[in-house]
Design a protein around this motif. Structure first.
Motif, mmCIF file in Angstrom:
data_model
loop_
_atom_site.group_PDB
_atom_site.id
_atom_site.type_symbol
_atom_site.label_atom_id
_atom_site.label_comp_id
_atom_site.label_asym_id
_atom_site.label_seq_id
_atom_site.Cartn_x
_atom_site.Cartn_y
_atom_site.Cartn_z
ATOM 1 N N GLY A 227 0.800 -1.231 0.000
ATOM 2 C CA GLY A 227 0.000 0.000 0.000
ATOM 3 C C GLY A 227 0.825 1.270 0.000
ATOM 4 N N GLY A 228 2.154 1.131 0.032
ATOM 5 C CA GLY A 228 3.017 2.301 0.050
ATOM 6 C C GLY A 228 3.145 2.875 1.448
ATOM 7 N N GLN A 229 4.298 2.680 2.083
ATOM 8 C CA GLN A 229 4.503 3.157 3.454
ATOM 9 C C GLN A 229 5.859 3.854 3.551
ATOM 10 O OE1 GLN A 229 3.602 0.310 6.585
ATOM 11 N NE2 GLN A 229 2.518 -0.995 5.119
ATOM 12 N N TRP A 230 5.841 5.140 3.847
ATOM 13 C CA TRP A 230 7.071 5.927 3.906
ATOM 14 C C TRP A 230 8.047 5.359 4.937
ATOM 15 C CZ3 TRP A 230 7.783 11.617 2.593
ATOM 16 C CH2 TRP A 230 7.082 11.940 1.427
ATOM 17 N N MET A 231 7.556 5.075 6.135
ATOM 18 C CA MET A 231 8.461 4.606 7.181
ATOM 19 C C MET A 231 9.124 3.291 6.772
ATOM 20 S SD MET A 231 8.832 2.267 9.843
ATOM 21 C CE MET A 231 7.221 1.774 10.416
ATOM 22 N N VAL A 232 8.349 2.358 6.253
ATOM 23 C CA VAL A 232 8.899 1.057 5.867
ATOM 24 C C VAL A 232 9.935 1.211 4.755
ATOM 25 C CG1 VAL A 232 8.351 -1.187 4.844
ATOM 26 C CG2 VAL A 232 6.855 -0.220 6.583
ATOM 27 N N GLY A 233 9.670 2.101 3.811
ATOM 28 C CA GLY A 233 10.585 2.292 2.691
ATOM 29 C C GLY A 233 11.882 2.984 3.059
ATOM 30 N N LYS A 234 11.941 3.567 4.261
ATOM 31 C CA LYS A 234 13.082 4.403 4.602
ATOM 32 C C LYS A 234 13.847 3.973 5.852
ATOM 33 C CE LYS A 234 11.362 8.579 2.326
ATOM 34 N NZ LYS A 234 12.631 9.062 1.726
ATOM 35 N N THR A 235 13.399 2.931 6.516
ATOM 36 C CA THR A 235 14.072 2.593 7.780
ATOM 37 C C THR A 235 14.563 1.153 7.833
ATOM 38 O OG1 THR A 235 13.937 2.955 10.179
ATOM 39 C CG2 THR A 235 12.049 1.888 9.135
ATOM 40 N N LEU A 236 14.928 0.602 6.672
ATOM 41 C CA LEU A 236 15.564 -0.711 6.666
ATOM 42 C C LEU A 236 16.979 -0.577 7.237
ATOM 43 C CD1 LEU A 236 14.398 -2.020 3.162
ATOM 44 C CD2 LEU A 236 13.315 -2.343 5.384
ATOM 45 N N ASP A 237 17.579 -1.704 7.590
ATOM 46 C CA ASP A 237 18.897 -1.677 8.226
ATOM 47 C C ASP A 237 19.916 -0.932 7.359
ATOM 48 O OD1 ASP A 237 17.852 -3.168 10.287
ATOM 49 O OD2 ASP A 237 18.700 -5.079 9.593
ATOM 50 N N GLY A 238 20.588 0.040 7.978
ATOM 51 C CA GLY A 238 21.653 0.775 7.298
ATOM 52 C C GLY A 238 21.188 1.860 6.353
ATOM 53 N N PHE A 239 19.889 2.169 6.356
ATOM 54 C CA PHE A 239 19.348 3.123 5.386
ATOM 55 C C PHE A 239 19.417 4.580 5.854
ATOM 56 C CE2 PHE A 239 16.645 0.920 1.940
ATOM 57 C CZ PHE A 239 17.550 -0.123 1.844
ATOM 58 N N ALA A 240 20.307 4.875 6.811
ATOM 59 C CA ALA A 240 20.510 6.267 7.234
ATOM 60 C C ALA A 240 21.989 6.523 7.529
ATOM 61 C CB ALA A 240 19.661 6.616 8.449
ATOM 62 N N PRO A 241 22.843 6.454 6.511
ATOM 63 C CA PRO A 241 24.248 6.807 6.739
ATOM 64 C C PRO A 241 24.371 8.284 7.109
ATOM 65 C CG PRO A 241 23.960 5.632 4.648
ATOM 66 C CD PRO A 241 22.592 6.028 5.116
ATOM 67 N N ILE A 242 25.239 8.590 8.074
ATOM 68 C CA ILE A 242 25.497 9.966 8.498
ATOM 69 C C ILE A 242 27.001 10.118 8.719
ATOM 70 C CG2 ILE A 242 25.073 11.740 10.254
ATOM 71 C CD1 ILE A 242 22.462 10.348 10.936
ATOM 72 N N GLY A 243 27.559 11.242 8.268
ATOM 73 C CA GLY A 243 28.973 11.497 8.511
ATOM 74 C C GLY A 243 29.583 12.308 7.370
ATOM 75 N N PRO A 244 30.891 12.447 7.321
ATOM 76 C CA PRO A 244 31.850 11.893 8.273
ATOM 77 C C PRO A 244 31.980 12.691 9.567
ATOM 78 C CG PRO A 244 33.000 13.118 6.567
ATOM 79 C CD PRO A 244 31.544 13.121 6.192
ATOM 80 N N TYR A 245 31.446 13.941 9.549
ATOM 81 C CA TYR A 245 31.666 14.826 10.690
ATOM 82 C C TYR A 245 30.368 15.328 11.309
ATOM 83 C CZ TYR A 245 36.059 15.265 8.055
ATOM 84 O OH TYR A 245 37.207 15.001 7.357
ATOM 85 N N PHE A 246 30.454 15.624 12.605
ATOM 86 C CA PHE A 246 29.530 16.536 13.261
ATOM 87 C C PHE A 246 30.284 17.849 13.374
ATOM 88 C CE2 PHE A 246 28.941 18.796 17.245
ATOM 89 C CZ PHE A 246 27.582 19.039 17.275
ATOM 90 N N VAL A 247 29.690 18.931 12.842
ATOM 91 C CA VAL A 247 30.324 20.247 12.877
ATOM 92 C C VAL A 247 29.454 21.172 13.716
ATOM 93 C CG1 VAL A 247 31.181 22.187 11.521
ATOM 94 C CG2 VAL A 247 31.327 19.863 10.590
ATOM 95 N N SER A 248 30.043 21.788 14.737
ATOM 96 C CA SER A 248 29.261 22.627 15.636
ATOM 97 C C SER A 248 28.608 23.782 14.892
ATOM 98 C CB SER A 248 30.124 23.145 16.786
ATOM 99 O OG SER A 248 31.223 23.904 16.320
ATOM 100 N N ALA A 249 27.446 24.191 15.379
ATOM 101 C CA ALA A 249 26.581 25.138 14.675
ATOM 102 C C ALA A 249 27.224 26.507 14.471
ATOM 103 C CB ALA A 249 25.260 25.294 15.429
ATOM 104 N N ASP A 250 28.141 26.891 15.346
ATOM 105 C CA ASP A 250 28.772 28.203 15.222
ATOM 106 C C ASP A 250 29.638 28.324 13.975
ATOM 107 O OD1 ASP A 250 30.383 26.287 16.809
ATOM 108 O OD2 ASP A 250 31.890 27.868 16.749
ATOM 109 N N GLN A 251 29.919 27.203 13.309
ATOM 110 C CA GLN A 251 30.775 27.218 12.119
ATOM 111 C C GLN A 251 29.984 27.135 10.809
ATOM 112 O OE1 GLN A 251 34.556 24.749 12.772
ATOM 113 N NE2 GLN A 251 33.138 23.751 14.189
#
Length: 340
Positions: A227-251
Motif C-alpha cells: 500500500g506504500g509506506q514511507w516509514m517502511v521504505g526508509k528505515t531498513l537496516d543501514g538506510f541512514a548513513p550519516i557522517g563523516p563529521y559533526f560540525v558545531s553550529a557556530d561554524q
C-alpha cells in the motif's frame, strides 16, 4: 630509612597526581556549569572512531590530527564524554575543550592523535531519542515527483537500526523484498538543547551542529508495495548513513549550503539549502509544537531534485550492489558508502 632522592621522587609523583586530580575536578565543575547554562559546542568538529574492541567512540578533529578521546583520557588522567551522544546529552563541552587543549600541549599525549586517513569510522549516532525526517521540502523535487506543495512540513521517522557510518557497506535486502533503491542527500540538524514550543526566531539557538546524511530509500516499499509506506521504505537496516563529521553550529550557516550527490562519480543532485521550502528554523519551530526535541535528536531536512524516482519511468535505473554513493555538503564534508 628512605633516602632523600626517594623522598623527592615520591613528592614529585604525589604533586603530579594531585595536579591531575585538580585539573579533572576543574573540568568536571566547568562542564557542570556548562550543562546547567544550556551551553552549546563551539568550534568543534567530531568524528566517530570504531575501536578494535567494536566500541564507537569520539574523535576531535584538530590541526595536528584526530584526537582519540578514549586514548587521551587514559594518557592524561582527565575525564570526558567518550561518545558524541554523551557529549550532547550532558553538554560536557568544557571537558572536551580542556582535554583537547591539554593534549595539544602534553608530550605524552602524542600517541592519542591519529591520522584521519587510517581511522575506521563508527556511527556518529547510535541511539538518538528521535530521528525526525522531512518529505517534499524542495520545490523542484516536488515538481519532479508530481506531488503537491505541502502547506506545512511533512514529518516521518526512521529508527536507530537504520543508522550507518561514513564508509559503510550497506547490505541491500533480497529482490523479493524490494529493489527500487534511491539516494537522498540531506542536511542533518542535531539538537543541543531541549526545544519545546520554540519560536522560528529562536529555533537555531537550540541546534548543536550539523552533519551530512543520506535518507536512503526503497521506492517500491515507500510508494507501491504494502500500500506504500514511507516509514517502511526508509528505515531498513543501514538506510541512514550519516557522517563523516559533526560540525558545531557556530561554524555553519544552514540556510546557504551547496549540496551534491554523486553515484559512481556521476553528479546526480546539485542544489543549495537556500531552496528549502521549510528551513531548519521553521522545521524546529513546527516540530517543537508537536513534541519536545531533546539533546541528541537528529532531523533530516529533506532532499532536492535529481532523485531516480523523479526520472521518466523509462530512464529509472535503480541503485544496485557495487554502486558507490557520495553525498557532499559545503562545510560538512563528503559522506561515502557502497552497496552490497
Amino acid at each position: 630509612m628512605p633516602s632523600r632522592r626517594r623522598l623527592m621522587k615520591a613528592g614529585l609523583a604525589a604533586a603530579a597526581f594531585a595536579a591531575t586530580n585538580v585539573s579533572a575536578q576543574t573540568a568536571h565543575e566547568t562542564a557542570s556549569r556548562s550543562s546547567a547554562s544550556g551551553e552549546l559546542p563551539h568550534k568543534l568538529t567530531i568524528i566517530s572512531i570504531r575501536q578494535e574492541d567494536g566500541r564507537e567512540t569520539m574523535g576531535v578533529k584538530t590541526a595536528v590530527g584526530v584526537l582519540d578521546v578514549v586514548a587521551a583520557t587514559k594518557l592524561l588522567g582527565l575525564s570526558a564524554p567518550l561518545t558524541l551522544e554523551e557529549l550532547l546529552i550532558n553538554a560536557a563541552y568544557a571537558e572536551v575543550n580542556i582535554l583537547v587543549e591539554t593534549a595539544l600541549k602534553a608530550p605524552n599525549a602524542k600517541a592519542a592523535f591519529l591520522d584521519e586517513s587510517k581511522i575506521k569510522f563508527g556511527r556518529l549516532f547510535t541511539r538518538p531519542g528521535k530521528i525526525v525526517c522531512l518529505g517534499l521540502n524542495y520545490r523542484e523535487h516536488i515538481e519532479e515527483t508530481s506531488q503537491k506543495l505541502p502547506p506545512q512540513p511533512i514529518l516521518f521517522n526512521k529508527y536507530n537500526n537504520s543508522l550507518a557510518p561514513h564508509m559503510a557497506t550497506v547490505q541491500l535486502p533480497p529482490r523479493d523484498v524490494c529493489y527500487k533503491f534511491d539516494y537522498e542527500t540531506e542536511l542533518v540538524v542535531v539538537i543541543g538543547r531541549k526545544a519545546s514550543n520554540v519560536s522560528i526566531d529562536d529555533a537555531l539557538s537550540y541546534v548543536a551542529g550539523y552533519a551530512v546524511g543520506n535518507d536512503f530509500t526503497s521506492r517500491d516499499l515507500q510508494l507501491e508495495r504494502a500500500g506504500g509506506q514511507w516509514m517502511v521504505g526508509k528505515t531498513l537496516d543501514g538506510f541512514a548513513p550519516i557522517g563523516p563529521y559533526f560540525v558545531s553550529a557556530d561554524q555553519i550557516d544552514p540556510n546557504n549550503l551547496n549540496l551534491e550527490t554523486r553515484v559512481n562519480g556521476e553528479v546526480r543532485q546539485s542544489s543549495n539549502t537556500a531552496k528549502l521550502i521549510f528551513n531548519p528554523q521553521r522545521i524546529i519551530a513546527h516540530a517543537s509544537r508537536l513534541f519536545a526535541l531533546e539533546p541528541g535528536d537528529i532531523v533530516f531536512t529533506g532532499t532536492p531534485s535529481g532523485v531516480i524516482a523523479g526520472y521518466p519511468k523509462e530512464k529509472q535505473t535503480w541503485l544496485k550492489a557495487g554502486d558507490k554513493i557520495e553525498s557532499t555538503i559545503q562545510g560538512l564534508g563528503t559522506l561515502s558508502f557502497v552497496l552490497a
